[in-house]
Enzyme design. Structure first.
Site, PDB file in Angstrom:
ATOM      1  CG  ASP A   7      46.018  90.602  -1.152  1.00  0.00           C
ATOM      2  OD1 ASP A   7      45.382  89.639  -1.577  1.00  0.00           O
ATOM      3  OD2 ASP A   7      47.175  90.505  -0.713  1.00  0.00           O
ATOM      4  CG  MET A   8      49.040  93.385   3.766  1.00  0.00           C
ATOM      5  SD  MET A   8      48.971  95.183   3.746  1.00  0.00           S
ATOM      6  CE  MET A   8      50.697  95.583   3.935  1.00  0.00           C
ATOM      7  CG  ASP A 104      47.867  89.176   2.658  1.00  0.00           C
ATOM      8  OD1 ASP A 104      46.861  88.441   2.553  1.00  0.00           O
ATOM      9  OD2 ASP A 104      48.599  89.454   1.707  1.00  0.00           O
ATOM     10  CD  GLU A 105      42.410  88.202   0.805  1.00  0.00           C
ATOM     11  OE1 GLU A 105      41.305  88.219   0.282  1.00  0.00           O
ATOM     12  OE2 GLU A 105      43.078  87.171   0.976  1.00  0.00           O
TER      13      GLU A 105
END
Ligand code: TTP
Ligand code: MG
Length: 347
Positions: A7-8, A104-105
């Site tokens: 996850d970013m 983002d995941e």
């Protein structure tokens, strides 16, 4: 099984900081069109901004009250999607077994990679940093449920490996909300039963959970509280629908404005599905009035299409079936029953 969840960190805000390094270290809030005096919600906030209590889904105006000095920026999906693609490309260097969860995941099945977990995570973090200059948080565990909880344990720039024996010591003290699928409603129900932590949840007998939440959710909670999750990675995700909606700056009673907005939203949705290679069969139009009363009208087409002309006409047909008796706050359109171009059933 060995699953990695990535996850970013503060994704949209971090991408903005890349373009404008002068923002680094400042409270940055991304949301709506970037004007905190207007309607709209926070998409994300940098870790600096979070110190003021600002978080995703909060009205921009509230965020402004909490920190008037924050830098407010509009959402630029185009740019975030480009960076997201780069990240997904890096991940594909490691394995094709990827479940794309969001912008983002992702989950990666790393069972077949012959390297210690921490090592893999470090290499992935470095590759992403080299390609994008961004940091991420990674969790590794024996299933998706625990990997996702793990990636959230040390944010930002975290790396957490959870092994079977860790469930009691590291998972049980966490609040029930950390279990994927436990939202505010379930949290309140559990609180009413005197349950706040995952460990307390694990102390409940199965029949008590199925009585309260039904067979399927009850079983899920019973297993999840013990760190058990057998859900496989969904490596080929097919979208079910695509939608766009907009909240007007000021509630609107001019039908022309509503029609034009609907036409614009429809054309954006059609561009999206075309780009992804889909046709659709249903169109749903949503209208929310100033008092939040919300109505939808849907229409199903005989054959799947991606023709803007046909879909716009269908959206207008739906709109015409709605009585616009009050000022309108929001209008939206969704296309559903998506089928991959080339896979359409012959009608
Ligand atoms: P998240 O991963 O939930 O948040 P984040 O990456 O900003 O921060 P964290 O370090 O805690 O992971 O969501 C990813 C992006 O999705 C986020 O940058 C913005 C967007 N988003 C929204 O637009 N609305 C929302 O309510 C949430 C939660 C996220
Ligand atoms: Mg994130």
């Amino acid at each position: 099984m060995r699953i990695l969840h990535i996850d970013m960190d503060a994704f949209f805000a971090s991408v903005e900081e890349l373009r404008r390094p002068e923002l680094i270290g400042k409270p940055v809030v991304i949301g709506g069109n970037g004007d905190p005096t207007k309607r709209g919600v926070v998409s994300t906030a940098s870790y600096e901004a979070r110190k003021f209590g600002i978080h995703s889904a909060m009205p921009l105006r509230t965020a402004y009250k909490l920190c008037p000095d924050a830098v407010f920026l509009p959402v630029d999906y185009g740019e975030y999607s480009r960076v997201s693609e780069k990240i997904k490309d890096v991940l594909r260097e490691f394995t094709p077994l990827i479940e794309d969860v969001g912008i983002d995941e992702a989950f990666l099945d790393i069972s077949q990679i012959d390297m210690p977990s921490e090592e893999i995570a470090k290499v992935i973090k470095k590759r992403i940093k080299d390609e994008t200059r961004l940091t991420c948080s990674i969790g590794i565990a024996s299933n998706k449920l625990l990997a996702k909880i793990a990636s959230d344990m040390k944010k930002p720039n975290g790396l957490t490996v959870i092994i079977k024996g860790d469930v009691k010591s590291r998972i049980w003290p966490l609040p029930v909300r950390k279990i994927w699928g436990v939202g505010p409603k379930t949290e309140v129900c559990l609180k009413d039963m005197g349950i706040r932590t995952i460990g307390e949840l694990a102390s409940l007998p199965l029949n008590k959970l199925t009585e309260r939440f039904g067979e399927s959710s009850g079983n899920y909670l019973y297993n999840a509280s013990r760190g058990i999750d057998e859900n496989p990675l969904i490596t080929h995700w097919e979208p079910k629908s695509s939608s766009r909606e907009i909240t007007f700056e000021k509630d609107v009673d001019d039908r022309q404005v509503i029609t034009e907005t609907l036409a614009e939203l429809t054309s954006e949705v059609v561009d999206d599905i075309k780009e992804a290679g889909y046709k659709c069969r249903t169109v749903t139009v949503k209208v929310r009035f100033s008092d939040f009363e919300t109505h939808t009208r849907a229409k199903t087409l005989y054959k799947p299409t991606d023709s803007l002309k046909k879909l716009r006409k269908t959206a207008f047909d739906c709109l015409n079936r709605l009585e616009l008796k009050k000022k309108v706050r929001l209008v939206g359109v969704r296309v559903g029953k998506l089928e991959k171009v080339g896979n359409e059933r012959i009608a």
